[in-house]
Motif scaffolding. Structure first.
Motif, short mmCIF file in Angstrom:
data_model
loop_
_atom_site.label_atom_id
_atom_site.label_comp_id
_atom_site.label_asym_id
_atom_site.label_seq_id
_atom_site.Cartn_x
_atom_site.Cartn_y
_atom_site.Cartn_z
N ARG A 113 0.82 -1.21 0.00
CA ARG A 113 0.00 0.00 0.00
C ARG A 113 0.86 1.26 0.00
N ARG A 114 0.34 2.29 -0.66
CA ARG A 114 0.99 3.60 -0.70
C ARG A 114 0.19 4.58 0.14
N SER A 115 0.88 5.50 0.77
CA SER A 115 0.22 6.47 1.64
C SER A 115 -0.11 7.75 0.89
N MET A 116 -0.99 8.52 1.50
CA MET A 116 -1.31 9.86 0.98
C MET A 116 -0.05 10.73 1.00
N ARG A 117 0.77 10.52 2.03
CA ARG A 117 2.03 11.28 2.12
C ARG A 117 2.93 11.00 0.93
N SER A 118 3.03 9.74 0.54
CA SER A 118 3.94 9.39 -0.56
C SER A 118 3.48 9.99 -1.89
N ALA A 119 2.18 10.24 -2.02
CA ALA A 119 1.66 10.72 -3.29
C ALA A 119 1.68 12.23 -3.41
N ILE A 120 1.27 12.93 -2.32
CA ILE A 120 1.13 14.39 -2.43
C ILE A 120 1.77 15.14 -1.27
N GLY A 121 2.50 14.42 -0.40
CA GLY A 121 3.24 15.09 0.67
C GLY A 121 2.42 15.47 1.89
N VAL A 122 1.13 15.17 1.92
CA VAL A 122 0.30 15.45 3.09
C VAL A 122 0.65 14.45 4.19
N PRO A 123 0.87 14.89 5.44
CA PRO A 123 1.30 13.98 6.50
C PRO A 123 0.20 13.03 6.98
N TYR A 124 -0.20 12.14 6.11
CA TYR A 124 -1.22 11.14 6.41
C TYR A 124 -0.66 9.82 5.92
N ASP A 125 -0.26 8.97 6.88
CA ASP A 125 0.52 7.78 6.54
C ASP A 125 -0.34 6.55 6.30
N ALA A 126 -1.31 6.69 5.44
CA ALA A 126 -2.20 5.61 5.01
C ALA A 126 -2.76 6.03 3.65
N PRO A 127 -3.36 5.10 2.94
CA PRO A 127 -4.02 5.53 1.70
C PRO A 127 -5.09 6.57 2.00
N SER A 128 -5.27 7.49 1.10
CA SER A 128 -6.31 8.50 1.24
C SER A 128 -7.69 7.85 1.20
N PRO A 129 -8.67 8.44 1.89
CA PRO A 129 -10.05 8.03 1.61
C PRO A 129 -10.40 8.35 0.15
N CYS A 130 -11.55 7.91 -0.28
CA CYS A 130 -11.93 8.02 -1.69
C CYS A 130 -11.97 9.47 -2.16
N ALA A 174 -3.41 13.15 -8.58
CA ALA A 174 -2.28 12.32 -8.15
C ALA A 174 -2.75 11.16 -7.29
N LEU A 175 -3.73 11.40 -6.41
CA LEU A 175 -4.27 10.31 -5.60
C LEU A 175 -4.99 9.28 -6.46
N GLN A 176 -5.48 9.70 -7.61
CA GLN A 176 -6.11 8.78 -8.57
C GLN A 176 -5.07 8.14 -9.50
N THR A 177 -3.82 8.57 -9.40
CA THR A 177 -2.67 8.08 -10.18
C THR A 177 -2.70 8.51 -11.64
N PHE A 178 -3.33 9.64 -11.94
CA PHE A 178 -3.19 10.21 -13.28
C PHE A 178 -1.80 10.79 -13.45
N PRO A 179 -1.22 10.70 -14.64
CA PRO A 179 0.08 11.30 -14.88
C PRO A 179 0.01 12.82 -14.81
N ALA A 180 1.11 13.44 -14.42
CA ALA A 180 1.17 14.89 -14.32
C ALA A 180 0.83 15.52 -15.67
N ILE A 229 3.61 8.94 -12.87
CA ILE A 229 2.33 8.45 -12.40
C ILE A 229 2.25 8.62 -10.87
N GLY A 230 1.18 9.22 -10.41
CA GLY A 230 0.95 9.33 -8.98
C GLY A 230 1.62 10.51 -8.32
N ARG A 231 2.35 11.34 -9.05
CA ARG A 231 2.95 12.52 -8.44
C ARG A 231 1.94 13.66 -8.38
#
Length: 234
Positions: A113-130, A174-180, A229-231
Motif C-alpha cells: 500500500r501507498r500512503s497519501m504522504r507518498s503521493a502528495i506530501g500530506v502527513p497522512y501515513d495511510a491511503p487517502s479516503p476516496c 495524483a491520488l487517482q494516479t493520473f500522470p502529471a 504516475i501518482g505525483r
C-alpha cells in the motif's frame, strides 16, 4: 488486451452511495441504469473480452441480472470487488469489476500500500479516503467534521489538525494516479468531477495485466510504470 476488447463503465448514480440527496433506486432508475444498453452493445459487437467497472453497491444487480446474461455469450465470467489501495493506488477506493471472456482470469495480486504522504506530501501515513467528485467544494470548518473520513479532503484536515483547505485538482489527480499534466477539460468543477468519476489508471492497468496474463497463459507481471504516475500536480 486485444483490439476487439471492450471496457465499459455504465452510469453508476442509481447505485452510488455518494448520491446522498436522492434515494438509490438501482434497476428501477431506468433512465440512469446503463447496464441494459451496455449489454446490447456487447451482443452486437461480441468483443473477445468485455470488461465492466461500477460501484460496489451494484453487486447484487450484477450477480442477478448482468452475469447470467454474459454467461450466455462467454464461457468465463468473473465478478470482482477490488480496493484500489491494494493495487498501487494511494487511495482507498472499492469498485466492482466484471470480466467476461474466452478464458478464466484471476484477479490481480495485492501490492504494497501507498500512503497519501507518498503521493502528495500530506502527513497522512495511510491511503487517502476516496477522492470524490465534489472535492472542489472543500469542507466546512466546523471542528465536528475533523474526525470524519468521508472523502480525501477530510483526511487532509485531520493530517493538518483542522487547517482545512480543499484538495487541489492536481492533488486529487495524483491520488487517482493520473500522470502529471493530464488534459482534463472544462470548468474547474467539471475537471474535479472527471477525476472523481474515473477508474484510477494504475488500478485499470492491474486489471488489464490480469486479463493479458489469462490471454497469454502466463503469470501476471507488474511492469514499470512511468515515473510521473501518482505525483502531485500543480
Amino acid at each position: 488486451m486485444c483490439s476487439s476488447d471492450l471496457w465499459a463503465s455504465p452510469p453508476c448514480q442509481a447505485w452510488s452511495q455518494a448520491n446522498q440527496h436522492a434515494e438509490r433506486k438501482g434497476a428501477a432508475d431506468v433512465e440512469r441504469n446503463g447496464w441494459p444498453w451496455t449489454l446490447r452493445v456487447v451482443r452486437a459487437v461480441r468483443p473477445r473480452w468485455a470488461i465492466f467497472e461500477n460501484v460496489r453497491n451494484a453487486l447484487r444487480y450484477v450477480e442477478r441480472h448482468v452475469a447470467p446474461e454474459l454467461r450466455k455469450l462467454y464461457p468465463h465470467v468473473a465478478v470482482w470487488t477490488l480496493n484500489a489501495a491494494d493495487h498501487g493506488v494511494p487511495q482507498s477506493r472499492t469498485r466492482l469489476f466484471v470480466i467476461a471472456g474466452p478464458r478464466p482470469v484471476s484477479p490481480p495480486a495485492p501490492e504494497p500500500r501507498r500512503s497519501m504522504r507518498s503521493a502528495i506530501g500530506v502527513p497522512y501515513d495511510a491511503p487517502s479516503p476516496c477522492v470524490m467528485t465534489n472535492e472542489w467544494k472543500g469542507r466546512p470548518t466546523d471542528p465536528s467534521w475533523w474526525k470524519k473520513l468521508n472523502n480525501a479532503s477530510d483526511a487532509l484536515a485531520i493530517a493538518t489538525k483542522g487547517a482545512r483547505r480543499k484538495l487541489t485538482l492536481g492533488e486529487c489527480a495524483a491520488l487517482q494516479t493520473f500522470p502529471a499534466g493530464y488534459p482534463f477539460a472544462g470548468a474547474v468543477e467539471d475537471r474535479y468531477r472527471q477525476v472523481g468519476n474515473a477508474v484510477p489508471p494504475v488500478l485499470a492497468a492491474a486489471v488489464a495485466r490480469a486479463i493479458r496474463a489469462a490471454e497469454e497463459g502466463t503469470a501476471t507481471v507488474r511492469e514499470s510504470l512511468p515515473a510521473q504516475i501518482g505525483r502531485a500536480h500543480v
